[in-house]
Design an enzyme around this catalytic site. Structure first.
Site, PDB file in Angstrom:
ATOM      1  N   GLU A 182       0.778  -1.134  -0.179  1.00  0.00           N
ATOM      2  CA  GLU A 182      -0.051   0.033  -0.053  1.00  0.00           C
ATOM      3  C   GLU A 182       0.965   1.120   0.013  1.00  0.00           C
ATOM      4  O   GLU A 182       0.685   2.140  -0.857  1.00  0.00           O
ATOM      5  CB  GLU A 182      -0.751  -0.129   1.342  1.00  0.00           C
ATOM      6  CG  GLU A 182      -1.782   0.907   1.428  1.00  0.00           C
ATOM      7  CD  GLU A 182      -1.458   1.476   2.838  1.00  0.00           C
ATOM      8  OE1 GLU A 182      -0.963   0.616   3.797  1.00  0.00           O
ATOM      9  OE2 GLU A 182      -1.831   2.516   3.216  1.00  0.00           O
ATOM     10  N   ASP A 234      -0.199  -9.238   3.675  1.00  0.00           N
ATOM     11  CA  ASP A 234      -1.347  -8.653   4.668  1.00  0.00           C
ATOM     12  C   ASP A 234      -2.625  -8.748   3.778  1.00  0.00           C
ATOM     13  O   ASP A 234      -3.732  -8.929   4.608  1.00  0.00           O
ATOM     14  CB  ASP A 234      -1.237  -7.123   4.903  1.00  0.00           C
ATOM     15  CG  ASP A 234       0.198  -7.074   5.930  1.00  0.00           C
ATOM     16  OD1 ASP A 234       0.500  -8.113   6.341  1.00  0.00           O
ATOM     17  OD2 ASP A 234       0.852  -5.710   5.533  1.00  0.00           O
ATOM     18  N   ARG A 261      -3.024 -25.548  28.462  1.00  0.00           N
ATOM     19  CA  ARG A 261      -2.698 -23.870  28.601  1.00  0.00           C
ATOM     20  C   ARG A 261      -3.456 -23.411  27.524  1.00  0.00           C
ATOM     21  O   ARG A 261      -4.066 -23.750  26.453  1.00  0.00           O
ATOM     22  CB  ARG A 261      -1.546 -23.737  28.040  1.00  0.00           C
ATOM     23  CG  ARG A 261      -0.239 -24.144  29.046  1.00  0.00           C
ATOM     24  CD  ARG A 261       1.017 -24.224  28.580  1.00  0.00           C
ATOM     25  NE  ARG A 261       1.943 -24.310  29.367  1.00  0.00           N
ATOM     26  CZ  ARG A 261       3.189 -24.412  29.442  1.00  0.00           C
ATOM     27  NH1 ARG A 261       3.606 -24.306  28.076  1.00  0.00           N
ATOM     28  NH2 ARG A 261       4.268 -24.707  30.307  1.00  0.00           N
ATOM     29  N   GLY A 308      -0.477  -8.780   9.573  1.00  0.00           N
ATOM     30  CA  GLY A 308      -1.369  -8.342   8.850  1.00  0.00           C
ATOM     31  C   GLY A 308      -1.750  -6.814   8.993  1.00  0.00           C
ATOM     32  O   GLY A 308      -2.735  -6.427   8.307  1.00  0.00           O
ATOM     33  N   HIS A 333       8.528 -12.434  11.306  1.00  0.00           N
ATOM     34  CA  HIS A 333       8.957 -12.511  10.007  1.00  0.00           C
ATOM     35  C   HIS A 333       9.062 -13.835   9.147  1.00  0.00           C
ATOM     36  O   HIS A 333       9.286 -14.043   8.177  1.00  0.00           O
ATOM     37  CB  HIS A 333      10.596 -11.546   9.792  1.00  0.00           C
ATOM     38  CG  HIS A 333      10.083 -10.405   9.985  1.00  0.00           C
ATOM     39  ND1 HIS A 333      10.307  -9.823  11.330  1.00  0.00           N
ATOM     40  CD2 HIS A 333       9.953  -9.155   9.056  1.00  0.00           C
ATOM     41  CE1 HIS A 333       9.880  -8.237  11.260  1.00  0.00           C
ATOM     42  NE2 HIS A 333       9.619  -7.955  10.097  1.00  0.00           N
ATOM     43  N   GLN A 391       6.656 -15.397   8.736  1.00  0.00           N
ATOM     44  CA  GLN A 391       5.563 -15.363   8.049  1.00  0.00           C
ATOM     45  C   GLN A 391       5.807 -14.782   6.714  1.00  0.00           C
ATOM     46  O   GLN A 391       5.029 -15.083   5.610  1.00  0.00           O
ATOM     47  CB  GLN A 391       4.326 -14.658   8.579  1.00  0.00           C
ATOM     48  CG  GLN A 391       3.800 -15.083   9.938  1.00  0.00           C
ATOM     49  CD  GLN A 391       2.971 -13.765  10.638  1.00  0.00           C
ATOM     50  OE1 GLN A 391       1.986 -13.739  10.300  1.00  0.00           O
ATOM     51  NE2 GLN A 391       3.740 -13.320  11.559  1.00  0.00           N
ATOM     52  N   ARG A 392       6.874 -14.127   6.286  1.00  0.00           N
ATOM     53  CA  ARG A 392       7.232 -13.561   5.080  1.00  0.00           C
ATOM     54  C   ARG A 392       8.227 -14.489   4.314  1.00  0.00           C
ATOM     55  O   ARG A 392       8.911 -14.214   3.376  1.00  0.00           O
ATOM     56  CB  ARG A 392       7.606 -12.261   5.142  1.00  0.00           C
ATOM     57  CG  ARG A 392       6.669 -11.212   5.584  1.00  0.00           C
ATOM     58  CD  ARG A 392       6.849  -9.889   5.162  1.00  0.00           C
ATOM     59  NE  ARG A 392       8.158  -9.421   5.401  1.00  0.00           N
ATOM     60  CZ  ARG A 392       8.606  -8.280   5.691  1.00  0.00           C
ATOM     61  NH1 ARG A 392       7.785  -7.516   6.696  1.00  0.00           N
ATOM     62  NH2 ARG A 392       9.671  -7.726   5.903  1.00  0.00           N
TER      63      ARG A 392
HETATM   64  O1  F6P Z   1       3.398  -5.434   5.567  1.00  0.00           O
HETATM   65  C1  F6P Z   1       3.940  -6.654   5.689  1.00  0.00           C
HETATM   66  C2  F6P Z   1       4.298  -6.888   7.012  1.00  0.00           C
HETATM   67  O2  F6P Z   1       5.170  -7.876   7.128  1.00  0.00           O
HETATM   68  C3  F6P Z   1       3.201  -6.502   8.132  1.00  0.00           C
HETATM   69  O3  F6P Z   1       2.527  -7.564   8.266  1.00  0.00           O
HETATM   70  C4  F6P Z   1       4.334  -5.931   9.287  1.00  0.00           C
HETATM   71  O4  F6P Z   1       3.521  -5.055  10.260  1.00  0.00           O
HETATM   72  C5  F6P Z   1       5.151  -5.346   8.788  1.00  0.00           C
HETATM   73  O5  F6P Z   1       5.277  -5.699   7.309  1.00  0.00           O
HETATM   74  C6  F6P Z   1       6.532  -5.523   9.391  1.00  0.00           C
HETATM   75  O6  F6P Z   1       7.516  -4.834   8.815  1.00  0.00           O
HETATM   76  P1  F6P Z   1       9.007  -4.642   8.978  1.00  0.00           P
HETATM   77  O7  F6P Z   1       9.467  -5.794   7.967  1.00  0.00           O
HETATM   78  O8  F6P Z   1       9.591  -3.527   8.316  1.00  0.00           O
HETATM   79  O9  F6P Z   1       9.212  -4.930  10.262  1.00  0.00           O
END
Ligand code: F6P
Length: 362
Positions: A103, A127, A162, A170, A272, A274-275
């Site tokens: 975005e 996201d 637990r 996100g 991270h 997640q990426r």
């Molecule tokens: O926009 C992708 C994202 O992974 C978001 O989910 C998260 O808030 C942000 O980027 C984290 O950014 P950075 O890698 O700069 O910590």
């Protein structure tokens, strides 16, 4: 044509599929040249680039990250930024630049378009919050990673009786949380679109445990918001590009749940991870389609347009329209999420009214 390409903002699984798709289409089908700028607009401004071709893109389809590198730097953060971008267009004889980003990056592209630069956008983000495209690549990979993690956390939650709170990314929307919460069978999923009441969350957990379910997975989106007066979370810090640094709600929530319910609670923030890593097949295919479509948009002179997925087809939309609001979670999914929460006495019909879709300002 001579087409520049860059990846901006956070990295995302599928970026290399876009680069490969665009390069192959340009070179093989349209007899054009692709110039890859390193580290987003920084490479354009500093003339840091490489010529991309089919050979260079061999083997990158399953790779996570981006072979071009990325940054949040952008021309409007520099006094002479536009001048340096203009110089790059002239120096390389560029007919267009394809910007792949989220975005924030689409906002930069739109401003460049308004300043007369020929640009095309490709929406990227785990996201999935960009409007006018049903899906962004990277999202499905992130959801799968979170789901795998939740599957694993179930066994610990159950063995130790637990509450396990899982914080997922996100930003200001709950797509990752909703999808992974549903896929992973979370008992409670908290998203920004539906601010939560901590008393109610704890009541649901206690009720569930009284009924004999001695383990609870709570998925919380990093941008989830407590209802006013219910629970206080500190305001997020902001980086030098004005980007909010989210994260941390998971540990506050776990501590609060343990304090209020007496049930041992722990927190996992997937961060991270997640990426990271290889994109799932859907993201490789969507990235490839977007890359090819972006080159075709450039060939058509569709400046200021972004490629988008709509009803399964690749379309073009104005970047300005796509960034006017964030895409929030569909009411149907919010309702489904609500239906799978533990019920407590006095609960009315599960689900939210169809017009409850929150509009998130950004
Ligand atoms: O926009 C992708 C994202 O992974 C978001 O989910 C998260 O808030 C942000 O980027 C984290 O950014 P950075 O890698 O700069 O910590």
């Amino acid at each position: 044509m001579r087409i520049g390409i860059l990846t901006g903002g956070g990295d995302c699984p599928g970026l290399n599929a876009v680069i490969r798709g665009a390069t192959r289409a340009a070179e093989v089908t349209y007899d054009s040249t692709v110039i890859g700028f390193r580290n987003a607009w920084r490479g354009v401004m500093d003339n840091d680039y490489e010529i991309l071709d089919v050979d260079r893109c061999r083997g990158i389809l399953p790779l996570g990250g981006t072979i071009l590198g990325t940054s949040r730097d952008q021309p409007f953060a520099h006094e002479d930024g536009l001048k340096r971008v203009r110089k790059a267009y002239d120096r390389h004889g560029l007919d267009a630049i394809i910007g792949i980003g989220g975005e924030g990056s689409m906002g930069v592209l739109n401003r460049l378009h308004e300043n007369g630069f020929p640009v095309v956008g490709v929406p990227k983000t785990i996201d999935n919050d960009i409007s006018l495209t049903e899906m962004t690549f990277g999202f499905q990979t992130a959801v799968q990673i979170c789901t795998d993690a939740i599957d694993r956390l179930h066994t610990t939650a159950e063995s130790h009786h637990r509450v396990l709170v899982v914080e997922v990314m996100g930003r200001h929307v709950g797509h990752i949380a909703t999808w992974s919460g549903l896929a992973g069978g979370a008992a409670i999923t908290l998203v920004p679109e539906d601010p939560f009441d901590i008393d109610e969350v704890c009541e649901r957990i206690v009720h569930r445990h009284k009924k004999g379910r001695f383990a609870t997975i709570v998925v919380v989106a990093e941008g989830a918001l407590p209802r006013p007066g219910s629970f206080v979370i500190p305001a997020p810090e902001v980086d030098k590009y004005g980007h909010q640094i989210l994260g941390g709600i998971g540990s506050l929530l776990a501590r609060e749940i343990q304090g209020r319910t007496g049930i041992e609670s722990r927190m996992t923030a997937l961060g991270h991870i997640q990426r990271g890593g290889s994109p799932v097949a859907f993201d490789r295919v969507l990235g490839t389609r977007f890359g090819v479509a972006a080159v075709e948009a450039a060939l058509d002179g569709a400046w200021g347009q972004m490629v988008a997925l709509q009803r399964g087809r690749i379309e073009r939309v104005a970047i300005g329209d796509a960034i006017s609001s964030l895409k929030t979670v569909e009411p149907d999914l919010l309702r489904l999420n609500d239906m799978f929460q533990p019920r407590i006495p006095g609960d009315e019909h599960p689900g939210l009214p169809a017009d409850s879709r929150a509009r998130v300002e950004h």
